[in-house]
Motif scaffolding. Structure first.
Motif, PDB file in Angstrom:
ATOM      1  N   ILE A   1       0.842  -1.207   0.000  1.00 25.84           N
ATOM      2  CA  ILE A   1       0.000   0.000   0.000  1.00 25.84           C
ATOM      3  C   ILE A   1       0.876   1.256   0.000  1.00 25.84           C
ATOM      4  O   ILE A   1       0.594   2.228  -0.701  1.00 25.84           O
ATOM      5  CB  ILE A   1      -0.942   0.003   1.234  1.00 25.84           C
ATOM      6  CG1 ILE A   1      -1.980  -1.105   1.112  1.00 25.84           C
ATOM      7  CG2 ILE A   1      -1.646   1.350   1.367  1.00 25.84           C
ATOM      8  CD1 ILE A   1      -2.863  -1.257   2.342  1.00 25.84           C
ATOM      9  N   ILE A   2       1.952   1.212   0.788  1.00 24.34           N
ATOM     10  CA  ILE A   2       2.842   2.381   0.849  1.00 24.34           C
ATOM     11  C   ILE A   2       3.525   2.614  -0.494  1.00 24.34           C
ATOM     12  O   ILE A   2       3.699   3.746  -0.945  1.00 24.34           O
ATOM     13  CB  ILE A   2       3.893   2.190   1.969  1.00 24.34           C
ATOM     14  CG1 ILE A   2       3.201   2.188   3.331  1.00 24.34           C
ATOM     15  CG2 ILE A   2       4.942   3.300   1.925  1.00 24.34           C
ATOM     16  CD1 ILE A   2       4.117   1.849   4.491  1.00 24.34           C
ATOM     17  N   GLU A   3       3.866   1.524  -1.143  1.00 24.87           N
ATOM     18  CA  GLU A   3       4.594   1.643  -2.419  1.00 24.87           C
ATOM     19  C   GLU A   3       3.697   2.029  -3.587  1.00 24.87           C
ATOM     20  O   GLU A   3       4.137   2.671  -4.528  1.00 24.87           O
ATOM     21  CB  GLU A   3       5.265   0.295  -2.757  1.00 24.87           C
ATOM     22  CG  GLU A   3       6.489   0.012  -1.915  1.00 24.87           C
ATOM     23  CD  GLU A   3       7.066  -1.370  -2.170  1.00 24.87           C
ATOM     24  OE1 GLU A   3       6.310  -2.269  -2.614  1.00 24.87           O
ATOM     25  OE2 GLU A   3       8.270  -1.557  -1.931  1.00 24.87           O
TER      26      GLU A   3
ATOM     27  N   LEU B   1      -3.510   1.965  -2.756  1.00 26.37           N
ATOM     28  CA  LEU B   1      -4.083   2.710  -1.627  1.00 26.37           C
ATOM     29  C   LEU B   1      -5.474   3.227  -1.970  1.00 26.37           C
ATOM     30  O   LEU B   1      -6.414   3.128  -1.181  1.00 26.37           O
ATOM     31  CB  LEU B   1      -3.162   3.875  -1.240  1.00 26.37           C
ATOM     32  CG  LEU B   1      -3.738   4.846  -0.191  1.00 26.37           C
ATOM     33  CD1 LEU B   1      -3.947   4.152   1.150  1.00 26.37           C
ATOM     34  CD2 LEU B   1      -2.833   6.059  -0.028  1.00 26.37           C
ATOM     35  N   LYS B   2      -5.612   3.772  -3.176  1.00 28.64           N
ATOM     36  CA  LYS B   2      -6.931   4.260  -3.608  1.00 28.64           C
ATOM     37  C   LYS B   2      -7.945   3.124  -3.633  1.00 28.64           C
ATOM     38  O   LYS B   2      -9.083   3.280  -3.186  1.00 28.64           O
ATOM     39  CB  LYS B   2      -6.828   4.880  -5.004  1.00 28.64           C
ATOM     40  CG  LYS B   2      -6.300   6.290  -5.017  1.00 28.64           C
ATOM     41  CD  LYS B   2      -6.348   6.839  -6.431  1.00 28.64           C
ATOM     42  CE  LYS B   2      -5.659   8.192  -6.521  1.00 28.64           C
ATOM     43  NZ  LYS B   2      -5.616   8.692  -7.902  1.00 28.64           N
ATOM     44  N   GLU B   3      -7.526   1.995  -4.183  1.00 32.64           N
ATOM     45  CA  GLU B   3      -8.422   0.839  -4.246  1.00 32.64           C
ATOM     46  C   GLU B   3      -8.885   0.441  -2.843  1.00 32.64           C
ATOM     47  O   GLU B   3     -10.058   0.157  -2.616  1.00 32.64           O
ATOM     48  CB  GLU B   3      -7.707  -0.357  -4.889  1.00 32.64           C
ATOM     49  CG  GLU B   3      -7.405  -0.200  -6.369  1.00 32.64           C
ATOM     50  CD  GLU B   3      -8.635  -0.372  -7.237  1.00 32.64           C
ATOM     51  OE1 GLU B   3      -9.610  -0.975  -6.761  1.00 32.64           O
ATOM     52  OE2 GLU B   3      -8.613   0.104  -8.383  1.00 32.64           O
ATOM     53  N   VAL B   4      -7.934   0.408  -1.928  1.00 34.66           N
ATOM     54  CA  VAL B   4      -8.252   0.006  -0.555  1.00 34.66           C
ATOM     55  C   VAL B   4      -9.219   1.003   0.077  1.00 34.66           C
ATOM     56  O   VAL B   4     -10.203   0.619   0.713  1.00 34.66           O
ATOM     57  CB  VAL B   4      -6.956  -0.099   0.284  1.00 34.66           C
ATOM     58  CG1 VAL B   4      -7.284  -0.251   1.767  1.00 34.66           C
ATOM     59  CG2 VAL B   4      -6.107  -1.275  -0.183  1.00 34.66           C
ATOM     60  N   GLN B   5      -8.959   2.281  -0.124  1.00 32.89           N
ATOM     61  CA  GLN B   5      -9.813   3.290   0.497  1.00 32.89           C
ATOM     62  C   GLN B   5     -11.215   3.299  -0.101  1.00 32.89           C
ATOM     63  O   GLN B   5     -12.197   3.500   0.610  1.00 32.89           O
ATOM     64  CB  GLN B   5      -9.159   4.665   0.359  1.00 32.89           C
ATOM     65  CG  GLN B   5      -7.938   4.797   1.258  1.00 32.89           C
ATOM     66  CD  GLN B   5      -7.328   6.187   1.208  1.00 32.89           C
ATOM     67  OE1 GLN B   5      -6.866   6.622   0.158  1.00 32.89           O
ATOM     68  NE2 GLN B   5      -7.301   6.871   2.319  1.00 32.89           N
ATOM     69  N   ILE B   6     -11.284   3.071  -1.384  1.00 38.89           N
ATOM     70  CA  ILE B   6     -12.602   3.011  -2.024  1.00 38.89           C
ATOM     71  C   ILE B   6     -13.377   1.797  -1.508  1.00 38.89           C
ATOM     72  O   ILE B   6     -14.555   1.877  -1.179  1.00 38.89           O
ATOM     73  CB  ILE B   6     -12.463   2.953  -3.563  1.00 38.89           C
ATOM     74  CG1 ILE B   6     -11.936   4.292  -4.082  1.00 38.89           C
ATOM     75  CG2 ILE B   6     -13.794   2.624  -4.213  1.00 38.89           C
ATOM     76  CD1 ILE B   6     -11.529   4.257  -5.546  1.00 38.89           C
TER      77      ILE B   6
END
Lengths: 230, 196
Positions: free
Chosen positions: A32-34, A39-44
Motif C-alpha cells: 500500500i505504501i509503495e 491505496l486508492k483501491e483500498v480506500q474506495i
C-alpha cells in the motif's frame, strides 16, 4: 494494478475486514505504501463497506429513539460471524443474533461526553438450540449509564415481532419494554437497552414472531448477563 | 536545476546528499499511505498523525547520516519504523512530545488525505444506494450484506443460499467495480501536485 485482480481484490477485502495478520499484513501494508493506486483501491473498498454498513443500519427499524439516543452517538459493530459459527451447527431454527452490539457509557445521566466501549470488551457468548445465552462483560468504570445495542430476530424471517424485555434479577418480572416491531428483510431489528447499575444485572428478551392475525409462529428467549459489577 | 526524485533510490540518494526536495518528495510519495495504515491501526487521527511525523523524522535522520543498504526497500523501512513506533507506544503508553523538524510534513500529507476523503465521501452514499437498487434480487443483496457486513465466510454463504462460487464472485465483483465507477470521477480530481 495486478495480473490477478481477483486475488488482489480478495486481499483488499481481507485487509479491510481485519483478516490479515503477521507477515501477510506487513507485506500488504508495504504494498500500500509503495503503490498509490492500491491505496486508492483500498480506500474506495473500505468506503463501500462502511456505506453498506451505514445503509443496513439506517434501514433496520430500531427503538433507539425511545432511549433518547441518536444513532450517530452509538457505535455499532458487527459480530454475527462470531456467534454464527457455533450456532450454525445447530438446527435451522436457531436464533441468530446479528449485526451490531454497542455499549455506550455516559459519565452522568444527560452528560454530553460519551465513552464508547468496543465489542472486544464483551468476553463470552454462547448458545443452544432453542435458547441463546449472551454473556457480556463491561469493564469497571465510574458511575453512569450503559447502553447495550443488540440486533435480534430469526434469520431470514421478516415481518412482525412481539418483544418483551425484563430485568430478571432485580425486577418482579414486569417487562421494562413491551412492544411490537417490524424486522427488516434479514429478519432483524435493533434494540437499544439501558443497562442499570445494579450488581450483575441480567436481562431477558422474549421474541415472538407473529403472523398477520397475531398468532405466535415461533418464539425465543435471550438472556444477557453482565458478569462484573460496575 | 532541480533533480528528479521519483524512485526510492533517487529519494534515498537525494536525502543523503542533503537535498531538501528529496525529503519533500519522500513525504509526498509515502505520506498518505503511511497515515492511512497508522490511522487504521490506532483508530485515532491525531495519534496516527503523530506517529507518521515521528516515523518520517526517524527515517530522515537515518537517511541524512547514511543511506540504507537497499534503497528499493525504502517503503518497507518506513513501514517497519512506523509500526515499531506504534508498538512501542502501545507497550509503554507514554505521552510523546514530538517536535517536528520539518514543517512540510503535516501540510503535504494531510492536505491530500482530506481532499481524497471528502471527494469519496461525497459520492459514497449515493453510490451504495444505487448499487443496492441495481441488484437483481434479495438474494444478491444478501450476498453483499453477508460478506461485507456480517463478515461471513464465502463458502458458508454459498452453501446457505444454495448458489455457486461463480455467482457469488460475480455479485461481489460487480458491486466493487460499480462502486468504484460511481466515485471514480471525483477521485481523479485530486491534485497530483501539492505545494507546501
Amino acid at each position: 494494478m495486478s495480473d490477478t485482480p481477483m486475488s488482489q481484490d480478495d486481499l483488499i477485502d481481507r485487509y479491510i475486514l481485519g483478516k490479515l495478520g503477521g507477515d501477510e499484513l506487513a507485506e500488504f501494508e508495504v504494498l500500500i505504501i509503495e503503490d498509490s493506486e492500491l491505496l486508492k483501491e483500498v480506500q474506495i473498498r473500505e468506503k463501500l463497506i462502511q456505506e453498506l454498513q451505514s445503509h443496513e443500519h439506517s434501514t433496520a427499524p430500531s427503538i433507539a429513539s425511545e432511549n433518547k439516543l441518536t444513532e450517530a452517538s452509538t457505535k455499532t459493530r458487527n459480530f454475527s460471524a462470531w456467534i454464527r459459527q457455533p450456532l450454525s451447527m445447530a438446527a435451522c431454527t436457531l436464533l441468530i443474533l446479528s449485526s451490531t452490539l454497542a455499549i455506550q457509557y455516559q459519565n452522568q445521566p444527560g452528560a454530553m461526553n460519551n465513552r464508547l466501549v468496543p465489542i472486544s470488551d464483551v468476553i463470552d457468548i454462547g448458545g443452544s438450540n432453542r435458547g441463546t445465552e449472551l454473556s457480556a462483560s463491561i469493564p469497571s468504570s465510574d458511575s453512569g449509564r450503559f447502553y447495550l445495542r443488540v440486533d435480534v430476530g430469526f434469520e431470514g424471517a421478516n415481518g412482525n415481532y412481539n418483544v418483551f424485555v425484563s430485568e430478571t434479577n432485580t425486577q418482579d418480572g414486569t417487562p421494562l419494554l413491551s412492544t411490537t416491531v417490524t424486522a427488516n428483510d434479514l429478519g432483524l431489528f435493533g434494540l437499544l437497552l439501558e443497562v442499570t447499575r445494579e450488581p450483575h444485572p441480567q436481562y431477558s428478551i422474549l421474541l415472538e414472531r407473529i403472523s398477520s392475525d397475531g398468532s405466535v409462529i415461533e418464539s425465543e428467549t435471550l438472556t444477557i448477563d453482565f458478569n462484573v459489577e460496575y | 536545476m532541480s533533480e528528479s526524485f521519483e524512485t526510492s533510490e533517487e529519494i534515498v540518494a537525494g536525502i543523503n546528499n542533503g537535498d531538501r526536495e528529496a525529503e519533500t518528495a519522500m513525504i509526498i510519495k509515502y505520506g498518505r499511505a503511511l497515515f492511512y495504515i497508522l490511522e487504521k491501526r490506532t483508530r485515532d487521527k491525531e495519534r496516527a498523525q503523530d506517529l507518521q511525523h515521528e516515523a518520517f523524522i526517524v527515517v530522515l535522520k537515518k537517511l541524512r547520516s547514511e543511506p540504507i543498504s537497499d534503497p528499493s526497500k525504502l517503503a518497507a523501512y518506513l513501514h517497519s519504523t512506523a509500526i515499531n513506533l506504534y508498538i512501542g507506544e502501545v507497550r509503554k503508553d507514554i505521552r510523546r512530545n514530538t517536535v517536528t523538524d520539518s514543517e512540510t510534513i503535516a501540510t503535504i500529507a494531510d492536505n491530500r488525505e482530506d481532499q481524497f476523503r471528502e471527494l469519496v465521501n461525497d459520492r459514497a452514499k449515493f453510490a451504495v444506494k444505487k448499487i443496492i437498487s441495481e441488484l437483481k434480487n434479495d438474494r444478491d443483496r444478501k450476498i453483499l450484506m453477508s460478506y461485507y457486513i456480517e463478515d461471513s465466510d464465502k463458502a458458508l454463504i454459498c452453501e446457505e443460499l444454495g448458489l455457486s462460487l461463480r455467482h457469488f464472485d460475480r455479485v461481489i465483483s460487480r458491486a466493487r467495480s460499480r462502486f468504484k465507477e460511481l466515485v471514480e470521477d471525483n477521485i481523479e480530481k485530486i491534485p497530483l501536485e501539492v505545494t507546501a
